[in-house]
Enzyme design. Structure first.
Site, mmCIF file in Angstrom:
data_model
loop_
_atom_site.group_PDB
_atom_site.id
_atom_site.type_symbol
_atom_site.label_atom_id
_atom_site.label_comp_id
_atom_site.label_asym_id
_atom_site.label_seq_id
_atom_site.Cartn_x
_atom_site.Cartn_y
_atom_site.Cartn_z
ATOM 1 N N ALA A 164 -70.217 -71.754 44.267
ATOM 2 C CA ALA A 164 -69.153 -71.832 43.252
ATOM 3 C C ALA A 164 -69.188 -73.179 42.529
ATOM 4 C CB ALA A 164 -67.796 -71.651 43.912
ATOM 5 N N GLU A 224 -70.337 -68.579 49.215
ATOM 6 C CA GLU A 224 -69.326 -69.613 48.944
ATOM 7 C C GLU A 224 -68.239 -69.531 50.004
ATOM 8 O OE1 GLU A 224 -68.817 -72.318 46.905
ATOM 9 O OE2 GLU A 224 -66.934 -72.493 47.999
ATOM 10 N N CYS A 254 -75.070 -84.217 43.017
ATOM 11 C CA CYS A 254 -74.706 -85.062 41.874
ATOM 12 C C CYS A 254 -74.183 -86.384 42.426
ATOM 13 C CB CYS A 254 -73.718 -84.374 40.939
ATOM 14 S SG CYS A 254 -72.217 -83.797 41.714
HETATM 15 N N1 SAM Z 1 -73.992 -74.862 42.654
HETATM 16 C C1 SAM Z 1 -72.659 -74.866 42.076
HETATM 17 C C2 SAM Z 1 -72.790 -74.788 40.565
HETATM 18 O O1 SAM Z 1 -73.803 -75.218 40.018
HETATM 19 O O2 SAM Z 1 -71.868 -74.264 39.926
HETATM 20 C C3 SAM Z 1 -71.864 -76.063 42.542
HETATM 21 C C4 SAM Z 1 -71.749 -76.125 44.038
HETATM 22 S S1 SAM Z 1 -70.613 -77.339 44.645
HETATM 23 C C5 SAM Z 1 -71.502 -78.826 44.477
HETATM 24 C C6 SAM Z 1 -70.648 -77.031 46.356
HETATM 25 C C7 SAM Z 1 -69.936 -75.777 46.796
HETATM 26 O O3 SAM Z 1 -70.255 -75.530 48.156
HETATM 27 C C8 SAM Z 1 -68.422 -75.850 46.746
HETATM 28 O O4 SAM Z 1 -67.916 -74.798 45.996
HETATM 29 C C9 SAM Z 1 -67.986 -75.714 48.209
HETATM 30 O O5 SAM Z 1 -66.762 -75.014 48.371
HETATM 31 C C10 SAM Z 1 -69.138 -74.941 48.782
HETATM 32 N N2 SAM Z 1 -69.339 -75.078 50.238
HETATM 33 C C11 SAM Z 1 -69.086 -76.144 51.021
HETATM 34 N N3 SAM Z 1 -69.423 -75.903 52.298
HETATM 35 C C12 SAM Z 1 -69.916 -74.644 52.332
HETATM 36 C C13 SAM Z 1 -70.437 -73.824 53.367
HETATM 37 N N4 SAM Z 1 -70.510 -74.260 54.631
HETATM 38 N N5 SAM Z 1 -70.858 -72.569 53.052
HETATM 39 C C14 SAM Z 1 -70.786 -72.123 51.764
HETATM 40 N N6 SAM Z 1 -70.288 -72.865 50.748
HETATM 41 C C15 SAM Z 1 -69.860 -74.104 51.032
#
Ligand code: SAM
Length: 298
Positions: free
Chosen positions: A93, A115, A224
């Site tokens: 997400a 997610e 990032c």
């Molecule tokens: N790749 C996305 C984009 O380009 O739109 C952005 C990703 S964001 C940096 C990281 C995401 O990883 C967050 O939405 C967070 O809720 C999710 N996240 C964190 N820990 C996680 C886990 N153990 N399993 C799945 N998702 C996770």
């Protein structure tokens, strides 16, 4: 402040969602009101002048183009999934990179978009809907709990891992005090250091998990963040495990001049963007497995 990074100084990037519109048409349409250029490195990426406000542009509203920065758009391209592949987006997400994967695959094959967060899953679903991609399966859960040996993942050939990070490469107000030693990871306060350590521990675990899926040929890792602890240190720490699974570091965008900090042999494969020079700080690492057969024999 040492550096001022007013938002208006940034060129605006839009990525054409080729599932809905071809690049030439988008170029033509956006060019009616703006000076538009094509990016020379990322296909489908268009550059508009600083200050262009596209939030309400019809092409943005209908999902024909996505407002997505250059570095962020480099990640799915670095992974290079082919049409027909099965791909896993581990932390997906709001889904910008997920729908970019779908476009690169011409909507063919399958993308599993995982997610964890309840609210963010909804944003992911909105992005997927807007993109028009029909081959994305949203999976609400913890990536770390997916069992790599589950037959559901036996055909996954590529994983995009863009885990939660400090965001220090894109948060302008934090850059002022971090820039002088911009990558040293020298958070000055204890709470900051603790947070970074926690994030890095999760990032390492998630990367090791990604490298353990049996049919995966490529894993891309991105943040990032400008901190070495979330970037080069994470990569260095997984190298022995990666090697035991037959993975090596590959060089995403070899023509890009800024590479990883020279803290281990092979760090020149890694890619960095600079928070000032490139307007945002990003990090990309790419693992490629040459021969699955050999690594399964070991
Ligand atoms: N790749 C996305 C984009 O380009 O739109 C952005 C990703 S964001 C940096 C990281 C995401 O990883 C967050 O939405 C967070 O809720 C999710 N996240 C964190 N820990 C996680 C886990 N153990 N399993 C799945 N998702 C996770």
């Amino acid at each position: 402040a040492l550096y001022q990074i007013p938002d208006v100084s940034k060129p605006r990037f839009v990525r054409v969602n080729t599932l809905k519109l071809d690049v030439e048409s988008a170029f033509h349409e956006l060019g009616k009101q703006n000076m538009v250029q094509k990016d020379d490195m990322v296909p489908d990426l268009l550059i508009l002048p600083p200050g262009s406000d596209l939030h309400n542009h019809p092409l943005v509203r209908n999902g024909s183009v996505f407002m997505q920065g250059k570095a962020s758009s480099m990640v799915a391209v670095a992974l290079g999934p082919e049409p027909g592949w099965e791909v896993l987006d581990a932390c997906s997400a709001p889904g910008n990179k997920t729908v970019h994967l779908a476009a690169l695959m011409n909507g063919k094959g399958k993308i599993i978009a995982c997610e964890l967060d309840n609210e963010r899953v909804k944003r992911l679903e909105d992005t997927v809907r807007l993109s028009g991609a029909a081959n994305i399966e949203v999976l609400h859960g913890d990536f770390l709990n997916l069992n790599p040996m589950d037959p559901s993942y036996s055909k996954v050939r590529a994983i995009l891992l863009d885990p939660s990070c400090s965001g220090s490469g894109t948060t302008a107000e934090r850059l002022d005090h971090l820039l002088p030693s911009y990558a040293a990871g020298d958070a000055t306060d204890v709470a900051g250091t603790e947070r970074l350590n926690k994030l890095a521990a999760f990032q390492k675990k998630a990367l090791e998990h990604a490298l353990s899926f049996p049919a995966v040929e490529k894993v891309v890792y991105s943040t990032c963040s400008i901190h070495q602890i979330e970037n080069e240190d994470v990569i260095k720490s997984v190298l022995p495990l990666a090697a035991s699974h037959g993975f090596q570091l590959a060089t995403p965008f070899p023509q890009w001049p800024r590479r990883g900090l020279p803290v281990f042999e092979g760090s020149e494969h890694l890619l960095r963007t600079h928070p000032v020079e490139d307007k945002e700080g990003f990090f990309i690492a790419l693992f490629v497995r040459k021969s699955i057969a050999r690594s399964l024999e070991q």
